[in-house]
Design an enzyme around this catalytic site. Structure first.
Site, PDB file in Angstrom:
ATOM      1  N   GLU A 107      -4.635   8.240  -2.674  1.00 30.66           N
ATOM      2  CA  GLU A 107      -5.087   6.961  -2.127  1.00 30.66           C
ATOM      3  C   GLU A 107      -5.402   5.978  -3.247  1.00 30.66           C
ATOM      4  O   GLU A 107      -5.195   4.769  -3.097  1.00 30.66           O
ATOM      5  CB  GLU A 107      -6.317   7.177  -1.246  1.00 30.66           C
ATOM      6  CG  GLU A 107      -6.674   5.977  -0.377  1.00 30.66           C
ATOM      7  CD  GLU A 107      -5.621   5.622   0.658  1.00 30.66           C
ATOM      8  OE1 GLU A 107      -5.676   4.491   1.185  1.00 30.66           O
ATOM      9  OE2 GLU A 107      -4.727   6.457   0.942  1.00 30.66           O
ATOM     10  N   HIS A 132       0.837  -1.203   0.000  1.00 27.17           N
ATOM     11  CA  HIS A 132       0.000   0.000   0.000  1.00 27.17           C
ATOM     12  C   HIS A 132       0.875   1.257   0.000  1.00 27.17           C
ATOM     13  O   HIS A 132       0.677   2.163  -0.827  1.00 27.17           O
ATOM     14  CB  HIS A 132      -0.905  -0.023   1.236  1.00 27.17           C
ATOM     15  CG  HIS A 132      -1.822   1.138   1.359  1.00 27.17           C
ATOM     16  ND1 HIS A 132      -3.143   1.098   0.986  1.00 27.17           N
ATOM     17  CD2 HIS A 132      -1.621   2.404   1.838  1.00 27.17           C
ATOM     18  CE1 HIS A 132      -3.709   2.270   1.215  1.00 27.17           C
ATOM     19  NE2 HIS A 132      -2.798   3.083   1.737  1.00 27.17           N
ATOM     20  N   GLU A 133       1.830   1.299   0.910  1.00 29.34           N
ATOM     21  CA  GLU A 133       2.674   2.491   1.010  1.00 29.34           C
ATOM     22  C   GLU A 133       3.578   2.638  -0.210  1.00 29.34           C
ATOM     23  O   GLU A 133       3.937   3.752  -0.588  1.00 29.34           O
ATOM     24  CB  GLU A 133       3.513   2.444   2.296  1.00 29.34           C
ATOM     25  CG  GLU A 133       2.700   2.381   3.589  1.00 29.34           C
ATOM     26  CD  GLU A 133       1.651   3.482   3.722  1.00 29.34           C
ATOM     27  OE1 GLU A 133       1.826   4.553   3.094  1.00 29.34           O
ATOM     28  OE2 GLU A 133       0.667   3.278   4.448  1.00 29.34           O
ATOM     29  N   HIS A 159       1.810   4.739  -2.708  1.00 30.73           N
ATOM     30  CA  HIS A 159       1.967   6.169  -2.419  1.00 30.73           C
ATOM     31  C   HIS A 159       3.346   6.660  -2.870  1.00 30.73           C
ATOM     32  O   HIS A 159       3.469   7.710  -3.514  1.00 30.73           O
ATOM     33  CB  HIS A 159       1.820   6.421  -0.910  1.00 30.73           C
ATOM     34  CG  HIS A 159       0.422   6.381  -0.405  1.00 30.73           C
ATOM     35  ND1 HIS A 159      -0.582   7.168  -0.920  1.00 30.73           N
ATOM     36  CD2 HIS A 159      -0.148   5.657   0.608  1.00 30.73           C
ATOM     37  CE1 HIS A 159      -1.714   6.942  -0.266  1.00 30.73           C
ATOM     38  NE2 HIS A 159      -1.479   6.031   0.661  1.00 30.73           N
TER      39      HIS A 159
END
Length: 499
Positions: free
Chosen positions: A298, A268-269, A272
């Site tokens: 997001e 997930h990160e 980003h």
């Protein structure tokens, strides 16, 4: 272009302000990852001082004059990127000049103080201990919202939301969320019934060595495209991504009895971080070169985590890697890992929620923070209102505040108006991933080989390199052919979980 023109002078001024912001991002990272607990008071003062300096530069009266002068000749003197930059400069200036330095300093100090108290109080699920500090943050956040609302001509809540999602409006978000709140009660039981027909959640048996987990997450991050020569992977209580040019920093939290949450948090990160890495270098340190709001941000993390890395194709590559790393095959089959990755079950913790129930967590926060900011609810009533909302939306009641209203850092750190962007991002991710696969049908096949290049190149071209040149809705239109349409998200869920 004339290097002394009003526009060029503005670029130089905004560059200086952006550099201060980069320095603060490193101090925030250090506070979450490396700093001893004894440093909170001093760090709060340091950040507040830098925030005041940053604010004083941002509200310099000559910026207003320069903006007026540059806007008068924009059509003839500036190219399209420069015009967009000028628009973003004006947006930032309006937000900044709405606040005086004393309010900026007070809000910054209150947030740092509240965050430090929250970190300890959460361990004991002690809401009363953090309540006074949170009340101060809420009161000051209301003052910030009121000041910006007057300047922007918006409601208090929309003024705060606009900080995170430019042009985002509660009255446009509410129907989208209400539609999902109606969709979920009928859809969720169908999903749970369908998955029960395919066996129970497998959950490979632990414990799992944290050292091995560190090696695995590093490998998975590299597979997505994270560059460790220009980034770091560390550990913190709450996973996050931050950093700046050539220095992307992501964090994770490991658990010995399970590896899934840590692995997915890193993926997930990485989404980003890859967005930040992909922003156009020629526009770094300028407003137009920044990411386009938190909903798009997001969407980039959720395309990687939810759309790509919870697909069966991903586990065709990942299963053998995990089997070799942990030295076991039981519970590590492709079907077993995939089943675990998309297992749907209502739970208390937002960051651990599956993609079906996750929007309910956001809808609850969206409703509660509006009530608190608008004065329709007292902060002392937050725990009970939270529990009632969880029961209504997901049929579960948190046994303590750590699993309830104290679980997220956002309110305690002053990020009021932030939460809606999570679900807007999830809906955007589904729409973008669909468009990417329609244009590049090889994406899923390549993911099954551990190759994310086709996906990341499409995102780079359609989202990353465009930075803040366009609005969120215009970005979506250019990339997918239409503005954000929540139907794509519901179709994705129906195909994945009932197909």
């Amino acid at each position: 272009m004339n290097t002394s023109s009003p526009y060029q002078t503005l670029e130089n001024l905004f560059r200086e302000t952006a550099l201060i912001g980069e320095a603060m991002s490193v101090l925030h990272w250090d506070m979450a990852v490396m700093m001893p607990n004894g440093g909170f008071e001093a760090r709060g003062e340091q950040l507040a001082a830098l925030k005041v300096i940053e604010h004083s530069k941002a509200v310099d009266p000559k910026i207003g004059d320069l903006l007026d002068q540059a806007e008068e000749t924009a059509l003839s003197d500036l190219n399209e990127w420069q015009k967009a930059n000028l628009t973003e400069m004006r947006r930032g200036y309006v937000h900044a000049t709405a606040l005086d330095a004393d309010l900026v300093e007070a809000h910054s100090k209150a947030c740092s103080n509240c965050e430090s108290i929250w970190r300890e109080a959460k361990k004991e699920s002690d809401f009363n201990t953090v309540l006074p500090a949170l009340q101060e943050v809420l009161d000051l956040s209301i003052q910030v919202g009121e000041a910006k609302a007057e300047k922007l001509g918006l409601s208090l809540y929309n003024a705060l939301l606009d900080q995170y999602e430019p042009d985002g409006r509660a009255e446009e978000i509410a129907p989208i969320f209400e539609d999902y709140a109606v969709f979920l009660p009928e859809f969720l039981p169908q999903v749970i019934e369908k998955q029960s027909q395919h066996g129970q959640k497998t959950l490979a048996k632990g414990p799992f060595s944290v050292d091995i987990q560190r090696q695995i997450t590093k490998k998975f991050a590299e597979t997505v495209g994270f560059d460790f020569d220009a980034g770091r992977l560390d550990e913190s209580a709450h996973p996050f991504s931050t950093g700046h040019r050539g220095d992307q920093r992501i964090t994770v939290r490991y658990e010995k009895d399970t590896f899934g949450p840590g692995l997915m948090a890193v993926l997930h990160e990485c989404g980003h971080a890859m967005y930040e890495k992909g922003l156009p270098k020629e526009w770094s340190l300028q407003p137009v070169g920044e990411s386009r709001g938190m909903a798009i941000h997001e969407s980039q993390s959720l395309i990687v985590e939810m759309q790509a890395c919870r697909s069966r194709e991903f586990y065709q590559w990942a299963a053998p890697v995990l089997q070799e790393a942990f030295g076991q095959t039981e519970g590590f089959g492709i079907d077993e890992l995939h089943r675990d990755a998309i297992w749907v079950e209502p739970g208390f913790i937002r960051v651990d929620a599956d993609e079906v129930t996750y929007p309910a967590h956001v809808i609850l926060r969206f409703q509660l923070e509006q009530a608190l900011l608008n004065g329709d609810m007292k902060l002392t009533d937050l725990p009970s209102a939270w529990n009632e909302g969880m029961e209504k939306l997901l049929g579960i009641t948190p046994p303590n505040h750590a699993l309830g209203c104290m679980q997220d850092i956002h309110w305690f750190d002053g990020a009021w108006g932030y939460f809606p962007t999570y679900t807007l991002g999830a809906m955007s991710a589904a729409q973008l991933f669909l468009a990417a696969n329609e244009e590049k049908p090889e994406i899923k096949t390549e993911i099954s080989k551990g190759n994310f290049a086709p996906l990341m190149s499409w995102l780079g071209e359609n989202i990353h390199q465009k930075a803040s040149r366009y609005s969120s809705q215009e970005l979506m239109k250019q990339a997918t052919g239409r503005a954000l349409d929540p139907t794509a998200f519901k179709n994705h869920l129906t195909t994945r979980y009932l197909g």
